[in-house]
Scaffold this active site. Structure first.
Site, PDB file in Angstrom:
ATOM      1  CG  HIS A 378      -0.395  -0.061   2.533  1.00 18.12           C
ATOM      2  ND1 HIS A 378      -0.223  -1.231   3.224  1.00 18.12           N
ATOM      3  CD2 HIS A 378       0.076   0.916   3.353  1.00 18.12           C
ATOM      4  CE1 HIS A 378       0.313  -0.984   4.406  1.00 18.12           C
ATOM      5  NE2 HIS A 378       0.512   0.314   4.504  1.00 18.12           N
ATOM      6  CB  ILE A 389       6.089   1.493  -2.112  1.00 18.65           C
ATOM      7  CG1 ILE A 389       6.139   2.306  -3.392  1.00 18.65           C
ATOM      8  CG2 ILE A 389       5.338   0.178  -2.336  1.00 18.65           C
ATOM      9  CD1 ILE A 389       6.898   1.600  -4.508  1.00 18.65           C
ATOM     10  CE1 TYR A 390       4.608   0.360   6.778  1.00 18.17           C
ATOM     11  CE2 TYR A 390       3.713  -1.776   6.168  1.00 18.17           C
ATOM     12  CZ  TYR A 390       4.241  -0.928   7.112  1.00 18.17           C
ATOM     13  OH  TYR A 390       4.409  -1.376   8.411  1.00 18.17           O
ATOM     14  CG  ASP A 391       7.759  -2.190  -0.872  1.00 16.37           C
ATOM     15  OD1 ASP A 391       8.034  -1.751   0.249  1.00 16.37           O
ATOM     16  OD2 ASP A 391       8.496  -2.047  -1.852  1.00 16.37           O
TER      17      ASP A 391
END
Length: 472
Positions: A378, A389-391
């Site tokens: 997200h 990006i919180y990947d």
């Protein structure tokens, strides 16, 4: 080190902080050897011992911290600062032994200054307690990360942390006015009384994000804000990520929402479906607008007209309000990945012209090279110029052998982060570098790394503070 000299050093540390605040007990050393770094938890879960400190010391203030650092400098003993142990990058692990300096006794709230709009507190304070102190006077800190209830002020400062309202209020480094810092040689200094000035570089920014390698922050003045008169939420569903990025970029040229959070289709169909209840396919975005009521009403109209241009389906306020209510639930057991799974969050940040390219490149690199991994993401924090990006990667079938698990974990991280760097991202946005990613610092900075190394050598010539962290 022989037993006699060790006992002599322990007696000096006890003299500095009080015998009751100094420990060499095995249970205390084990407790301060495992933080939320996946490798440390896996290592312990497989029955192995992580590197442990020789002494755990808990100073009450800068004076006692100074005394510890003078002892450590004389004997050339490593010192690793420990807040609440919630870090994910191994930044608090005492890989070289020595002294762990536990900051939790420095938890005082010294002042709530309504005229100056700040709270002065010890860096060992749990941030939720700082928020409560502000709330009692009708204010808020507006710093609401998922670890709000279990991490310290100093921990957020050390790793340049961020909360869910960052799009409007900024990161932790935007919220600091002045700090008290103990240098490696024991000198106690104060940064300038205002963070914006032309009297040289901002000293706050030298120590914030330095992960305890350049000095130990012991006190800070944190900004407070008036509680918003109105706060409205709105949920949207986008048909594709490109439209969502374009809509977000355009909106940020007009005004700043407090919360702006976009979930890819994988997270929308899993976490968002389970917790918020959105069951339609697409990419879910939650927006929060807050402030003076008249301004909020106007901004809501601008939001709706802007997102309509990009085909966003307006889901109304219900989903957004539920997201706000459950914003920390996402990280509770049962919703958050956990052992025995292998997982990691490779957060990066970049301008709008690169961010979607980075997302697809990282997803392809991780899932192609490691087909056992799932990649979800997200986009949590947005600015006029770009977003982050919180990947995440998640693996269910993890090697039983801890050494093989370590190698796989590091290989995935190297693959993902190098892909981000190659496409215009950075090593990390707000979780920090720590032990996990230090090897990649020179790959990002190249010859510029000598600036960090020069500051480290000047301030800490004996190299006692948090060795092997941040690539230093």
């Amino acid at each position: 080190m022989n037993d006699f000299l060790f006992d002599m050093i322990v007696s000096e540390v006890e003299d500095a902080v009080g015998r009751e605040n100094c420990s060499t007990r095995t249970i205390d050393k084990i407790t301060h050897s495992v933080d939320y770094f996946w490798l440390s938890r896996m290592w312990a879960d497989r029955g192995l011992r992580m590197p442990e400190a020789d002494i755990i010391a808990s100073p009450a203030n800068a004076k006692e911290t100074s005394a510890i650092l003078k002892i450590a400098n004389y004997y050339k003993i490593p010192v690793t600062t420990w807040g609440a142990g919630g870090g994910t990058q191994g930044g608090a692990i005492p890989v070289c032994g020595g002294i762990v300096l536990d900051t939790k006794r420095m938890n005082q709230i010294f002042e709530v200054n309504e005229q100056g709009m700040y709270i002065e507190c010890g860096t060992g304070a749990i941030y939720k307690h700082v928020e409560w102190a502000a709330n009692e006077r009708g204010y808020a800190t507006m710093h609401y990360p998922s670890s709000l209830t279990c991490s310290t002020v100093g921990g957020f400062l050390a790793h340049r942390g961020i909360g869910v309202c960052s799009t409007k209020y900024g990161k932790i480094d935007d919220m600091v006015l002045q700090m008290e810092v103990v240098l490696p040689n024991g000198d106690i200094i104060y940064t300038s009384p205002a963070p914006k000035h032309a009297a040289g570089p901002d000293l706050n920014q030298i120590f914030i994000g330095s992960e305890g390698t350049l000095g130990i922050m012991t006190k800070a003045q944190m900004r407070i804000f008036q509680q918003p008169e109105s706060r409205k939420f709105r949920g949207f569903l986008f048909h594709n990520m490109t439209d969502a990025f374009q809509a977000g970029r355009e909106l940020l040229q007009k005004f700043k929402p407090s919360v702006m959070r976009l979930y890819d289709e994988a997270e929308t169909s899993s976490l968002i479906k389970d917790i918020v209840g959105v069951s339609k396919p697409g990419a879910f975005m939650n927006i929060a607008i807050e402030g003076v009521a008249e301004m909020v009403d106007l901004e809501e109209k601008i939001l709706l007209s802007t997102f309509q241009k990009y085909g966003a389906e307006d889901l109304g306020s219900e989903y957004g309000e539920k997201w706000w209510k459950e914003k920390i639930t996402f990280f509770y057991p049962g919703h958050m990945m956990d052992l025995p799974q292998m997982f990691g969050t490779m957060d990066t940040i970049a301008p709008y012209d690169k961010i979607e390219k980075i997302y697809w490149a990282m997803k392809e690199a991780v899932e192609t090279n490691f087909p056992m991994a799932r990649f979800i993401a997200h986009f949590s924090h947005w600015y006029e110029w770009g977003c982050m990006i919180y990947d995440r990667f998640i693996i269910d079938d993890v090697p039983k052998d801890p050494h093989e698990a370590l190698r796989l974990h590091n290989a995935i991280w190297s693959c993902g982060v190098r892909t981000a760097l190659a496409n215009g991202g950075v090593i990390n946005d707000h979780h920090g570098v720590g032990l996990k990613l230090g090897r990649l610092m020179k790959e990002q900075y190249g010859p510029a790394m000598q600036v960090f190394e020069g500051i480290k050598k000047q301030l800490d010539p004996n190299g006692i503070l948090n060795p092997y962290k941040l690539g230093l």
